[in-house]
Enzyme design. Structure first.
Site, PDB file in Angstrom:
ATOM      1  N   LYS A 253       0.828  -1.203   0.000  1.00  0.00           N
ATOM      2  CA  LYS A 253       0.000   0.000   0.000  1.00  0.00           C
ATOM      3  C   LYS A 253       0.869   1.263   0.000  1.00  0.00           C
ATOM      4  CE  LYS A 253      -0.725  -0.300   4.953  1.00  0.00           C
ATOM      5  NZ  LYS A 253      -1.608  -0.755   5.974  1.00  0.00           N
ATOM      6  N   ARG A 254       2.122   1.093   0.360  1.00  0.00           N
ATOM      7  CA  ARG A 254       3.008   2.258   0.331  1.00  0.00           C
ATOM      8  C   ARG A 254       3.449   2.595  -1.085  1.00  0.00           C
ATOM      9  NH1 ARG A 254       3.736  -0.117   4.845  1.00  0.00           N
ATOM     10  NH2 ARG A 254       5.051  -1.738   3.960  1.00  0.00           N
TER      11      ARG A 254
END
Ligand code: GLU
Length: 475
Positions: A253-254
């Site tokens: 998700k980063r």
């Protein structure tokens, strides 16, 4: 039905991840292709992190993709319950059996003791492994240690031989004797560990094949040790490749979108995302790239799952999405676009027949160039709302005369408006394109739009004339 039984076991600790969806897809394809059964089991033994909302979100993400299962928490089935939190008695029963048989033992070591041991091993350059302090306690020693720590864990004795399995995708994988320490199967709070619960469930649910991400290869060895201690035959395992960003970092998700809901919001079709995920870890052996779920079921084989890691290439996804959008009928595409138009405030929650017709007409004009559903509001907004005044110079005279001529038309259809405007261009001694640009600006507030005649028809006589006249009298 054959006795092929596969499962996915998502942990309800977050949103529906594309990795989970891909694993679900591959298991489903294997099941469908072999005439087997697909099981969904909720891996919720991590009490602190598991939530009902996450469970619902994960299931909803899978369903949105069009994935189905034959047995599961809400679906039911003959091997339930399908939530691990509802199967705790089973895990305890088998743990007790293992202790009674001498395959497992109570371990009273505290977190601090284990921590110290780990640090000492690290300092000595050794791999961290339980040293076996509680492995051979006498009854007296146990009594003393119970007094100090009344809630022991239960550890399985690691076998003294190599652990080997024949991976369906990767061939033989082996862990040498002595490389697996005695490991916890029941935690001090009485909950089973993943490696233990999963084996008990696989066996009781008669799972025949386990396809999952290759981050679980290292878990397969303790799981094999549990199968052996319980005298059970393990299923076949197949470990799927990793999904990496183009720069070879692991998707997270980063680094970008990884949740099904994010792709949905970005305007990807479930068909396209499924197609994309299938190609992340499998190839058909020829140059086909576009598949429906039904076609995947036909074409899939575990033998063609790839060992090499997959590149999570969003351009490829965009391309597949465009292809799948072009395959939809206009009516279907309009239905898919509708929530995005509503989200942008361009259409009400329950649009009338006229608005839906206008949506279909306008969507048809952009179907060829739409890459994601979420682009539709930006391309089509002026059909549904007054355009923002364009920064460009309006041509009042042209708009005035065009409004006058168009206003005199008996019929408002493509042929009539086209004949009218082409005639006007000739009369004014202008190229059609020169005439159409100021009209386009007045009608839409922008220079690039779908074709002008269709645009006039979709807007309708009243709206089109009002916008042209509005410009003609402006200033
Ligand atoms: N709950 C585990 C996960 O989501 C399941 C792994 C497995 O398939 O065994 O990673």
């Amino acid at each position: 039905m054959t006795d092929v039984r596969v499962r996915i076991a998502p942990s309800p600790t977050g949103n529906c991840h594309v990795g989970t969806a891909r694993t679900a897809l591959f298991n489903l394809l294997l099941a469908r292709q072999q005439g087997g059964t697909m099981i969904l089991r909720i891996d919720d033994t991590d009490r602190r992190r598991s939530t009902k909302a996450s469970e619902e979100g994960v299931l909803e993400g899978l369903r949105w993709l069009g994935l189905t299962w034959d047995e599961g928490p809400e679906t039911g089935g003959a091997y339930g319950p399908y939530r691990q939190s509802e199967r705790l008695d089973l895990y305890r029963r088998y743990a007790v059996e293992l202790v009674a048989g001498g395959y497992a033992y109570h371990c009273y070591c505290t977190e601090e003791e284990l921590d110290q041991e780990r640090k000492a091993q690290e300092a000595a350059g050794l791999p961290p492994m339980y040293g076996g302090k509680c492995a051979h306690l006498t009854a007296d020693e146990r009594a003393v240690r119970t007094a100090a720590n009344p809630s022991p864990t239960i550890r399985l004795r690691a076998p003294a031989y190599d652990l080997v399995f024949d991976d369906l995708i990767r061939g033989t994988i082996r862990l040498g004797a002595g490389l697996l320490g005695d490991f916890i199967i029941i935690k001090s709070d009485g909950m089973p560990t993943y490696n233990f619960a999963t084996v008990v469930d696989e066996h009781l649910m008669q799972i025949s094949h386990v396809l999952r991400g290759n981050e679980h290869i290292s878990n397969t060895f303790p799981q094999l040790a549990v199968y052996q201690a319980l005298g059970w035959t393990p299923p076949r395992f197949g470990h799927l490749n990793l999904q990496l960003n183009p720069d070879r970092t692991k998707i997270s998700k980063r680094t970008g979108a990884v949740y099904i809901g994010q792709f949905r919001e970005m305007g990807y079709l479930p068909e396209a995302l499924l197609n994309f995920l299938a190609l992340q870890g499998w190839n058909p052996g020829d140059n086909r790239e576009v598949f429906t779920l039904a076609e995947l079921q036909e074409a899939f084989s575990v033998e063609r799952c790839t060992q090499a890691n997959a590149v999570f290439d969003l351009q490829k996804l965009d391309w597949l999405n465009a292809v799948h959008m072009r395959r939809l009928t206009v009516a279907e595409l309009a239905q898919r676009v509708l929530p995005f138009m509503q989200g942008a405030g361009l259409l009400p929650a329950s649009p009338d027949a006229l608005a839906l017709e206008r949506l279909e007409h306008s969507v048809a004009l952009v179907q060829e160039r739409l890459k994601r559903l979420a682009e539709a509001p930006e391309l089509l907004d002026f059909y549904f709302a007054e355009p923002a005044p364009a920064a460009e110079e309006f041509d009042r005279a042209i708009c005035g005369v065009a409004a006058e001529r168009l206003g005199a038309l008996a019929a408002w259809d493509h042929a009539s408006v086209e004949a009218c405007l082409r005639g006007l261009a000739g009369e004014l001694g202008r190229k059609p394109a020169e005439l159409f640009m100021p009209l386009r600006l007045a009608l839409s507030g922008r220079r690039v739009t779908p074709p002008i005649f269709e645009t006039l028809v979709i807007l309708g006589r009243e709206t089109a004339l009002r916008r042209l006249r509005g410009v003609a009298v402006a200033g």
